[in-house]
Design a protein around this motif. Structure first.
Motif, PDB file in Angstrom:
ATOM      1  N   ASN A   1      12.660   4.344  10.738  1.00 35.83           N
ATOM      2  CA  ASN A   1      11.429   4.533  10.560  1.00 35.83           C
ATOM      3  C   ASN A   1      10.804   3.165  10.977  1.00 35.83           C
ATOM      4  OD1 ASN A   1      10.804   7.289   9.386  1.00 35.83           O
ATOM      5  ND2 ASN A   1      12.522   6.351   7.961  1.00 35.83           N
ATOM      6  N   PRO A   2       9.997   2.730  12.033  1.00 39.47           N
ATOM      7  CA  PRO A   2       9.549   1.537  12.523  1.00 39.47           C
ATOM      8  C   PRO A   2       8.488   1.327  11.826  1.00 39.47           C
ATOM      9  CG  PRO A   2       8.913   3.357  14.068  1.00 39.47           C
ATOM     10  CD  PRO A   2       9.768   4.032  13.194  1.00 39.47           C
ATOM     11  N   TYR A   3       7.644   1.972  10.990  1.00 35.62           N
ATOM     12  CA  TYR A   3       6.457   1.692  10.071  1.00 35.62           C
ATOM     13  C   TYR A   3       6.877   2.287   8.729  1.00 35.62           C
ATOM     14  CZ  TYR A   3       4.864   1.324  14.921  1.00 35.62           C
ATOM     15  OH  TYR A   3       4.432   0.823  16.008  1.00 35.62           O
ATOM     16  N   ARG A   4       5.892   1.856   7.699  1.00 32.43           N
ATOM     17  CA  ARG A   4       5.907   2.465   6.419  1.00 32.43           C
ATOM     18  C   ARG A   4       4.376   3.081   6.156  1.00 32.43           C
ATOM     19  NH1 ARG A   4       9.244   1.685   2.007  1.00 32.43           N
ATOM     20  NH2 ARG A   4      10.028  -0.149   3.099  1.00 32.43           N
ATOM     21  N   GLY A   5       4.163   4.231   5.750  1.00 33.66           N
ATOM     22  CA  GLY A   5       2.831   4.534   5.815  1.00 33.66           C
ATOM     23  C   GLY A   5       2.464   5.097   6.848  1.00 33.66           C
ATOM     24  N   CYS A   6       1.619   6.045   6.890  1.00 38.40           N
ATOM     25  CA  CYS A   6       1.135   6.872   8.316  1.00 38.40           C
ATOM     26  C   CYS A   6      -0.333   7.155   8.414  1.00 38.40           C
ATOM     27  CB  CYS A   6       1.856   8.070   8.444  1.00 38.40           C
ATOM     28  SG  CYS A   6       1.519   9.109   9.838  1.00 38.40           S
ATOM     29  N   GLU A   7      -1.231   6.631   9.513  1.00 33.55           N
ATOM     30  CA  GLU A   7      -2.556   6.583   9.651  1.00 33.55           C
ATOM     31  C   GLU A   7      -2.838   8.079   9.911  1.00 33.55           C
ATOM     32  OE1 GLU A   7      -6.121   4.092  11.840  1.00 33.55           O
ATOM     33  OE2 GLU A   7      -3.715   3.912  12.305  1.00 33.55           O
ATOM     34  N   HIS A   8      -2.148   8.940  10.330  1.00 27.75           N
ATOM     35  CA  HIS A   8      -2.506  10.424  10.321  1.00 27.75           C
ATOM     36  C   HIS A   8      -3.263  10.904   9.160  1.00 27.75           C
ATOM     37  CE1 HIS A   8       0.397  11.015  14.109  1.00 27.75           C
ATOM     38  NE2 HIS A   8      -0.723  10.430  14.472  1.00 27.75           N
ATOM     39  N   GLY A   9      -2.774  10.640   8.034  1.00 29.06           N
ATOM     40  CA  GLY A   9      -3.474  11.091   6.897  1.00 29.06           C
ATOM     41  C   GLY A   9      -3.102  12.447   6.336  1.00 29.06           C
ATOM     42  N   CYS A  10      -2.104  13.039   6.839  1.00 33.69           N
ATOM     43  CA  CYS A  10      -1.752  14.323   6.405  1.00 33.69           C
ATOM     44  C   CYS A  10      -1.676  14.484   4.788  1.00 33.69           C
ATOM     45  CB  CYS A  10      -0.506  14.922   7.193  1.00 33.69           C
ATOM     46  SG  CYS A  10      -0.435  14.712   8.953  1.00 33.69           S
ATOM     47  N   VAL A  11      -2.441  15.448   4.444  1.00 34.65           N
ATOM     48  CA  VAL A  11      -2.630  15.447   3.017  1.00 34.65           C
ATOM     49  C   VAL A  11      -1.405  15.899   2.147  1.00 34.65           C
ATOM     50  CG1 VAL A  11      -3.609  17.792   2.649  1.00 34.65           C
ATOM     51  CG2 VAL A  11      -4.241  15.970   1.043  1.00 34.65           C
ATOM     52  N   TYR A  12      -0.444  16.864   3.040  1.00 41.12           N
ATOM     53  CA  TYR A  12       0.916  17.293   2.157  1.00 41.12           C
ATOM     54  C   TYR A  12       1.929  16.405   2.640  1.00 41.12           C
ATOM     55  CZ  TYR A  12       0.678  18.557   7.395  1.00 41.12           C
ATOM     56  OH  TYR A  12       0.585  18.388   8.805  1.00 41.12           O
ATOM     57  N   CYS A  13       1.733  15.286   3.258  1.00 40.62           N
ATOM     58  CA  CYS A  13       3.100  14.392   3.701  1.00 40.62           C
ATOM     59  C   CYS A  13       4.037  14.182   2.612  1.00 40.62           C
ATOM     60  CB  CYS A  13       2.653  13.260   4.450  1.00 40.62           C
ATOM     61  SG  CYS A  13       4.080  12.389   5.029  1.00 40.62           S
ATOM     62  N   PHE A  14       5.302  14.604   2.737  1.00 38.46           N
ATOM     63  CA  PHE A  14       6.065  14.477   1.499  1.00 38.46           C
ATOM     64  C   PHE A  14       6.637  12.964   1.454  1.00 38.46           C
ATOM     65  CE2 PHE A  14       8.823  15.028   5.525  1.00 38.46           C
ATOM     66  CZ  PHE A  14       9.757  13.955   5.429  1.00 38.46           C
ATOM     67  N   ALA A  15       6.143  12.251   2.564  1.00 37.10           N
ATOM     68  CA  ALA A  15       6.546  10.830   2.468  1.00 37.10           C
ATOM     69  C   ALA A  15       5.714   9.769   1.611  1.00 37.10           C
ATOM     70  CB  ALA A  15       6.879   9.922   3.750  1.00 37.10           C
ATOM     71  N   ARG A  16       4.601  10.403   1.085  1.00 38.40           N
ATOM     72  CA  ARG A  16       3.498   9.802   0.653  1.00 38.40           C
ATOM     73  C   ARG A  16       4.034   8.923  -0.885  1.00 38.40           C
ATOM     74  NH1 ARG A  16      -1.825  10.216   1.036  1.00 38.40           N
ATOM     75  NH2 ARG A  16      -2.469  11.651   2.967  1.00 38.40           N
ATOM     76  N   PRO A  17       4.942   9.735  -1.634  1.00 42.23           N
ATOM     77  CA  PRO A  17       5.210   8.989  -2.813  1.00 42.23           C
ATOM     78  C   PRO A  17       6.168   7.620  -2.657  1.00 42.23           C
ATOM     79  CG  PRO A  17       5.627  11.363  -3.116  1.00 42.23           C
ATOM     80  CD  PRO A  17       5.358  11.096  -1.589  1.00 42.23           C
ATOM     81  N   THR A  18       6.540   7.429  -1.328  1.00 36.60           N
ATOM     82  CA  THR A  18       7.350   6.096  -1.055  1.00 36.60           C
ATOM     83  C   THR A  18       6.517   4.905  -1.241  1.00 36.60           C
ATOM     84  OG1 THR A  18       6.949   6.462   1.382  1.00 36.60           O
ATOM     85  CG2 THR A  18       9.014   7.413   0.413  1.00 36.60           C
ATOM     86  N   HIS A  19       5.233   5.192  -1.043  1.00 42.66           N
ATOM     87  CA  HIS A  19       4.250   4.028  -1.065  1.00 42.66           C
ATOM     88  C   HIS A  19       4.413   3.342  -2.505  1.00 42.66           C
ATOM     89  CE1 HIS A  19       2.506   2.779   2.466  1.00 42.66           C
ATOM     90  NE2 HIS A  19       1.478   2.367   2.149  1.00 42.66           N
ATOM     91  N   ALA A  20       4.843   4.182  -3.422  1.00 45.27           N
ATOM     92  CA  ALA A  20       4.745   3.738  -4.894  1.00 45.27           C
ATOM     93  C   ALA A  20       5.871   2.548  -4.974  1.00 45.27           C
ATOM     94  CB  ALA A  20       5.060   4.686  -5.948  1.00 45.27           C
ATOM     95  N   TYR A  21       6.752   2.532  -4.401  1.00 46.32           N
ATOM     96  CA  TYR A  21       7.863   1.294  -4.138  1.00 46.32           C
ATOM     97  C   TYR A  21       7.328   0.046  -3.620  1.00 46.32           C
ATOM     98  CZ  TYR A  21      11.076   5.374  -4.578  1.00 46.32           C
ATOM     99  OH  TYR A  21      11.761   6.345  -5.080  1.00 46.32           O
ATOM    100  N   GLN A  22       5.965   0.198  -2.994  1.00 48.58           N
ATOM    101  CA  GLN A  22       5.426  -1.139  -2.683  1.00 48.58           C
ATOM    102  C   GLN A  22       4.223  -1.502  -3.522  1.00 48.58           C
ATOM    103  OE1 GLN A  22       6.670  -2.618   0.291  1.00 48.58           O
ATOM    104  NE2 GLN A  22       8.065  -0.985  -0.119  1.00 48.58           N
TER     105      GLN A  22
END
Length: 431
Positions: free
Chosen positions: A141-162
């Protein structure tokens, strides 16, 4: 013959019909007990009315979940072009902050959410997993977070680690890993490394808009090409066509396959569900051009949102085959952790008439829960609705000739290129 009295009295019958026994005099009810009876009857009527409004008397699977409070929604102009409607604090934060209008129009002075990129310096770049229900054991994963903004993205909770929100922060406060290509080359060059297909673009889309400037995905592909290492790419972006000059030669050696995720063919729905991703038609065009260049392509109907996008499965598969896709798959909507509330907010804002129905189907998929993280269940769910969707996918795939064979990428081309300062083999043979 009927006898009547002029006025009711305890000493006289009220009405007597010939041939019938006289009516029994009603027993007098003490005043105190009469009041209790009336209060009980009033309480029972109120309970019946409440049950009709509140639905709490239904089975657990039919209970309407609480409606998210709209007071925490971020004002529309500040989040224009974004998927999430709120920006609640991360789940690990000791305090929660919420913007509200104090009557002085102070919210009008708040700036709009703009994309920012922070440099991240990880020590390694290959992430490993042992999940039995995914087809890879390592990813990049070259990036963390995603600008596409898909509301259902299962990766969203990973931002809590930041220390950030899974809501608007996830799609506006991004992290880039500029050392990713060098770290990858270092890890692949280790003597004990055993090559297997690397998945690119799992917790973040490697071709999201900031890739145009940072070009990290392209540099990673160059490293994989030089090492002869297989890679599978998943994306929602037509920017993948930029790297055809790398992908086509890799495809000739059996080193790459690309999967485009297509959730809907409806422009309007795609705009509110995944606002900064490529339009569905541009993704299909990317499938066509990749296929024409000899790059094996697949289409993922992912995620399938019950009662919102599920009716489009066959149409998406038809369009995928017409564009040249050879394989296809699907994944059911997943709402773990913070995604649950974010999705409910989105659903209430855009499809209030389907709010209860969608959540009821989600509970049916997961045995009465809105999400079940168990391996083998989380991707497809279980029960009659899940079974029906699986059969629809199988029938459509069989009719269209999809998945008749699954391409397995090869590792036989993997080699360790000479490193800087390293002595070459005397006869030009690989070490």
């Amino acid at each position: 013959m009927e006898q009547r009295t002029s006025s009711p009295s305890p000493d006289r019958p009220v009405a007597v019909t010939a041939g019938a026994p006289p009516a029994r005099k009603p027993r007098a009810t003490p005043r105190r007990l009469g009041r209790l009876v009336e209060e009980r009857e009033a309480a029972e009527r109120a309970a019946r009315e409440a049950a009709g409004r509140d639905l709490t008397g239904l089975s657990e699977i039919d209970i309407v979940p609480p409606v998210p409070p709209q007071a925490r929604f971020v004002e529309g102009e500040r989040r224009r072009g974004r998927g999430a409607l709120s920006n609640a604090a991360g789940r690990f934060e000791p305090t929660a902050r919420e913007a509200f209008d104090d009557g002085w129009q102070s919210l009008d002075d708040l700036p709009a959410f703009r994309t920012s990129v922070t440099v991240e310096k990880p020590r390694t770049i290959i992430t490993r997993n042992d999940s039995p229900d995914v087809g890879f054991d390592r990813s990049i994963n070259p990036y963390r977070g995603c600008e596409h903004g898909c509301v259902y993205c299962f990766a969203r909770p990973t931002h809590a680690y930041q220390g950030l929100s899974a809501g608007l922060d996830f799609e506006t406060k991004l992290f880039a890993k500029p050392d990713a290509p060098e770290l990858l080359a270092k890890e692949l060059a280790k003597p004990g490394y055993e090559p297997r297909t690397i998945a690119l673009g799992i917790n973040t889309d490697g071709y999201q808009p900031i890739e145009k400037e940072w070009r990290l995905t392209r540099r990673i592909l160059e490293v994989l090409r030089d090492f002869g290492h297989p890679v599978g790419i998943v994306t929602k972006s037509a920017l993948v066509l930029r790297d055809l000059d790398i992908l086509a030669p890799m495809a000739e050696r059996g080193l790459v396959k690309v999967a485009l995720s297509i959730t809907t063919l409806d422009h309007k729905l795609a705009r509110i569900m995944e606002p900064r991703a490529a339009t569905p038609q541009r993704r299909l065009e990317a499938v066509r051009r990749l296929s024409e260049a000899g790059v094996p392509t697949a289409v993922l109907v992912a995620p399938v949102i019950p009662a919102v996008t599920d009716a489009e499965m066959e149409r998406i598969l038809d369009a995928a085959v017409a564009a040249g896709a050879q394989e296809a798959g699907y994944v059911m909507l997943r709402v773990p952790l913070e995604i649950r509330d974010l999705f409910k907010e989105w659903l209430l804002a855009h499809f209030p008439d389907r709010y209860r129905h969608v959540l009821s189907l989600l509970k049916e998929l997961h045995g009465g829960k809105e999400y079940d993280s168990a391996f083998g269940q989380r991707m497809t769910g279980s029960g009659p609705y899940a079974w029906t969707l699986a059969r629809r996918f199988e029938i459509a795939s069989e009719r269209l000739g999809l998945n008749r064979r699954h391409l397995r990428l090869t590792t036989r081309h993997f080699h360790r290129p000479p490193q800087k300062g390293e002595q070459l083999s005397l006869f030009g043979e690989s070490a």
